[in-house]
Design an enzyme around this catalytic site. Structure first.
Site, PDB file in Angstrom:
ATOM      1  N   LYS A  94       0.887  -1.330   0.086  1.00 30.56           N
ATOM      2  CA  LYS A  94       0.320  -0.021   0.601  1.00 30.56           C
ATOM      3  C   LYS A  94       0.686   1.165  -0.233  1.00 30.56           C
ATOM      4  CE  LYS A  94      -3.828  -1.770   0.517  1.00 30.56           C
ATOM      5  NZ  LYS A  94      -5.299  -2.309   1.813  1.00 30.56           N
TER       6      LYS A  94
ATOM      7  N   ARG B  20      -3.799  -9.828   4.102  1.00 30.08           N
ATOM      8  CA  ARG B  20      -4.238 -10.295   3.088  1.00 30.08           C
ATOM      9  C   ARG B  20      -3.105  -9.784   2.613  1.00 30.08           C
ATOM     10  NH1 ARG B  20      -6.183  -6.433  -0.965  1.00 30.08           N
ATOM     11  NH2 ARG B  20      -6.890  -7.443  -2.220  1.00 30.08           N
TER      12      ARG B  20
HETATM   13  N1  HH2 Z   1      -6.727  -3.880  -0.357  1.00 25.19           N
HETATM   14  C1  HH2 Z   1      -7.621  -3.484  -1.404  1.00 25.19           C
HETATM   15  C2  HH2 Z   1      -8.440  -4.510  -1.372  1.00 25.19           C
HETATM   16  N2  HH2 Z   1      -9.578  -5.382  -1.223  1.00 25.19           N
HETATM   17  N3  HH2 Z   1     -10.166  -6.191   1.029  1.00 25.19           N
HETATM   18  C3  HH2 Z   1      -9.881  -5.634   2.744  1.00 25.19           C
HETATM   19  N4  HH2 Z   1     -10.243  -6.946   3.994  1.00 25.19           N
HETATM   20  N5  HH2 Z   1      -8.312  -5.041   3.061  1.00 25.19           N
HETATM   21  C4  HH2 Z   1      -8.055  -4.525   2.150  1.00 25.19           C
HETATM   22  O1  HH2 Z   1      -7.221  -4.058   2.939  1.00 25.19           O
HETATM   23  C5  HH2 Z   1      -8.332  -4.959   0.663  1.00 25.19           C
HETATM   24  C6  HH2 Z   1      -9.162  -5.298   0.224  1.00 25.19           C
HETATM   25  C7  HH2 Z   1      -6.739  -2.774  -1.673  1.00 25.19           C
HETATM   26  O2  HH2 Z   1      -5.554  -4.074  -2.672  1.00 25.19           O
HETATM   27  P1  HH2 Z   1      -5.472  -4.673  -3.329  1.00 25.19           P
HETATM   28  O3  HH2 Z   1      -6.561  -5.820  -4.008  1.00 25.19           O
HETATM   29  O4  HH2 Z   1      -4.158  -5.233  -4.440  1.00 25.19           O
HETATM   30  O5  HH2 Z   1      -6.174  -3.143  -4.968  1.00 25.19           O
HETATM   31  P2  HH2 Z   1      -7.101  -3.228  -6.411  1.00 25.19           P
HETATM   32  O6  HH2 Z   1      -7.813  -2.954  -4.937  1.00 25.19           O
HETATM   33  O7  HH2 Z   1      -6.801  -2.128  -6.510  1.00 25.19           O
HETATM   34  O8  HH2 Z   1      -6.893  -4.190  -6.608  1.00 25.19           O
END
Ligand code: HH2
Length: 277
Positions: A211, A245
């Site tokens: 992040k 995660r």
């Molecule tokens: N962060 C992201 C997406 N989903 N769900 C939970 N429960 N907690 C989190 O911190 C979280 C999440 C964002 O990360 P990422 O999936 O890598 O990116 P993107 O949403 O751009 O696909």
């Protein structure tokens, strides 16, 4: 109770079936299935499959498109390790559960879709609820204003968890939503307060991997934030979180193996006497 854990935190591998995820690791169809298989081989305890980015510059994906993205991937990977569906849409939750997903992960804490709460209650499905001010990634950073971020986030999560329990949901994990409508100072305050959040008795999930707060402390593009991601993961482990995660499953498992061994040695008072080098 899939979300409750004893011992080391579970490692949830991130599988973005998207062209636009912030970490740059999103991919579609066959490539996503191969990536999922690699995450399982690397030691993931669960896979979090999502078909819509949650970054501030995201473009909402029509629900039919989201379902079309994630379903083949869930079908191909279900049955090996538990799968969570990362969505805010009830129709996607329902289709994913029917295809073999076992957990719902909603960054809007079931606040976006009015049908979501009734659905997960009816399916008796484990749920991860996350804090995001305003429940919209496109406006969340403009809402990063708190008198007391730890008290407000904790209060929101506990109130929402009680509402879910009243509706019949039994397996609930809390997630402070690192990077979702928070400044660097807010993220650090929430990370520092993880021991207090875990003390409420609900399993806690930490999503800090790659992040942008990491880059604010030590500038690096999203795919070069492994060191900072591991530091945050171990702070979470030390605080008693149940799930991490992460994008980098093998590296996180290795960091946890070393952390667990040190913790075990300190708990048993093992002085390393009479051991072979
Ligand atoms: N962060 C992201 C997406 N989903 N769900 C939970 N429960 N907690 C989190 O911190 C979280 C999440 C964002 O990360 P990422 O999936 O890598 O990116 P993107 O949403 O751009 O696909």
């Amino acid at each position: 109770m899939i979300l409750s854990r004893g011992g080391r935190p579970g490692v949830m591998g991130i599988l973005n079936v998207t062209p636009d995820s912030f970490s740059g690791d999103g991919r579609l169809d066959e490539a996503a299935i191969l990536r999922g298989e690699a995450l399982i081989a690397a030691g993931a305890d669960m896979l979090d499959i999502g078909g819509e980015s949650t970054r501030p510059s995201m473009t909402p994906v029509p629900v039919e498109e989201e379902i079309a993205r994630v379903l083949p991937v869930i079908r191909a990977l279900a049955g090996r390790i538990p799968i969570s569906i990362d969505t805010r849409n009830a129709a996607t939750m329902e289709a994913a559960l029917a295809a073999g997903a076992a957990v719902v992960n909603d960054v809007t804490a079931l606040g976006h879709d009015p049908d979501a709460l009734a659905l997960v209650a009816r399916k008796n499905c484990p749920v991860i609820i996350m804090h995001m001010p305003g429940n919209d990634p496109r406006t969340m950073q403009a809402r990063a204003h708190y008198a007391d971020v730890v008290a407000e986030v904790t209060g929101f999560l506990l109130t929402r968890a009680a509402e879910l329990q009243a509706a019949g949901v039994r397996d609930i994990a809390l997630d402070p939503g690192i990077g979702f409508g928070k400044t660097l100072e807010h993220n650090l305050a929430l990370l520092a307060a993880l021991p207090a959040l875990t003390a409420h008795g609900y399993p806690v999930l930490l999503g800090a991997s790659r992040k942008s707060f990491i880059a604010k402390l030590s500038p690096a593009p999203a795919d070069q934030r492994l060191g900072g991601s591991l530091a945050a993961a171990l702070a979470g482990a030390q605080a008693g979180v149940a799930w991490l995660r992460v994008h980098d499953v093998a590296e996180t498992r290795q960091a946890l193996a070393v952390w667990s061994a040190i913790r075990h040695a300190s708990e048993t008072g093992d002085k390393g006497l009479n051991q072979q080098p």
